[in-house]
Design an enzyme around this catalytic site. Sequence first.
Site, PDB file in Angstrom:
ATOM      1  N   LYS A 158       9.944 -22.698 -17.391  1.00 47.49           N
ATOM      2  CA  LYS A 158       9.223 -22.728 -16.248  1.00 47.49           C
ATOM      3  C   LYS A 158       8.187 -21.361 -16.153  1.00 47.49           C
ATOM      4  CE  LYS A 158      12.682 -20.450 -13.370  1.00 47.49           C
ATOM      5  NZ  LYS A 158      13.370 -20.347 -12.225  1.00 47.49           N
ATOM      6  N   ARG A 168      19.397 -22.311  -0.742  1.00 47.50           N
ATOM      7  CA  ARG A 168      18.115 -22.410  -1.158  1.00 47.50           C
ATOM      8  C   ARG A 168      17.864 -24.137  -1.136  1.00 47.50           C
ATOM      9  NH1 ARG A 168      16.467 -18.941  -6.170  1.00 47.50           N
ATOM     10  NH2 ARG A 168      16.976 -20.654  -7.333  1.00 47.50           N
ATOM     11  N   TYR A 204      -5.842   8.047  -8.807  1.00 47.89           N
ATOM     12  CA  TYR A 204      -5.965   7.916  -7.277  1.00 47.89           C
ATOM     13  C   TYR A 204      -4.956   8.960  -6.823  1.00 47.89           C
ATOM     14  CZ  TYR A 204      -8.855   3.750  -8.170  1.00 47.89           C
ATOM     15  OH  TYR A 204      -9.843   2.908  -8.676  1.00 47.89           O
ATOM     16  N   MET A 232      -5.299  -1.159 -11.402  1.00 44.64           N
ATOM     17  CA  MET A 232      -5.284  -2.786 -11.555  1.00 44.64           C
ATOM     18  C   MET A 232      -5.712  -2.853 -13.265  1.00 44.64           C
ATOM     19  SD  MET A 232      -7.931  -5.623 -10.299  1.00 44.64           S
ATOM     20  CE  MET A 232      -7.510  -5.695  -8.581  1.00 44.64           C
TER      21      MET A 232
END
Length: 380
Positions: A34, A132, A265, A313
């Site tokens: 998956k 679940r 940053y 990013m």
Amino acid sequence: MSALAEAVVDLGAIAGNVRTIASVVGTGLMAVVKADGFGHGAVPVARAALGAGAGWLGVTSAPEALALRAAGITAPTLSWLHRPDDDFGALIAAGVDIGVSTTTHLHAVVDAAYRLGLPAVVQLKADTGLSRNGAAGSDWPELVSWARKYEVEGGVRVRGVWSHLADADVPGSPRLAGQVAAFEEALRVARSAGLDPDLVHLANSAAALSAPRTRFDLCRIGLALYGVDPFGGTGPGEFGLRAAMTLRTTVVNVKRVPAGAGVSYGPEYVTAAPTTLALLPVGYADGVTRAAGGRAAVWLGGRRCPIVGRVAMDQCVADAGDLPVAIGDPVVVFGPGQGDGGQPTVAEWARWAGTNPHEILTGVGARVARDHLHEGTEMS
């Protein structure tokens, strides 16, 4: 034009892990592919796993299952998470087993089977304590009763009964025995209703390797297939699994900065002494998660260099100290190294980020090129 980073996937490691796990468990194996094979590439991983002896493939969704079929992979495949309005007819026609956890889904699957004129092959999932997916204990008798009715009428074939474990990766967990007992009771109820499944499966990677009582007919291997210790070890672990993915890039800029230089940053990091900063063209869009900032390191110039400043990013910065770093130098973000001072491993990145290796692997972004090495191929 080449990508700024690549994930090198060692399919020989995938095959070796299948053989290693098979030698431990002594049952059939379902290779869980998956999420595009945990980011490794579902189709090449599936082929490698099947070639090494896995008998089944496991996926989450109908599109994942149908993509395997479109690639020419005809091996038995289980798809286990669906909306009631999914195109079950396509799965039935493709010969994909459908995981069923509610009567709502079962009715929808049977309707599709009748429209198609072919019986659906289903595997019924019991909730044994994960809370679940899967039918709860109070709903299970109704589900198996309907399944048996449809089986007699020719609408379905119930091939399997299965469930999933909550914390098999926690040694000595008291929940494990309770879930096994609940599963055995679910099996008793199913058989009392007249069902006779060919396949009974419960074990995930951790349980397959450590809890023989959970193995039944088939073990579903996910994380261990990709060579990551399911018990959280940062090295190869006691089972000899080999990590299949190496995430690597190159230095794209180098600068010598004085003490007091802010990095990225904020800045959240300021250099304490003169040092060399190496810019890496990978960021959180590529799998270098922000959450690991201030703790993570990469392999550069033969040693670990810390990631400093906020991860962006598209890029991050490694502090190379006084290493003679140059533009174009290779960098390993994580790989099959030993950890503990060598090349960082995906398990270490997971620990630095406060998450699990699954999230790190599946977070390697689509713009990272995948290079699949076949068994016997050496990585340059």
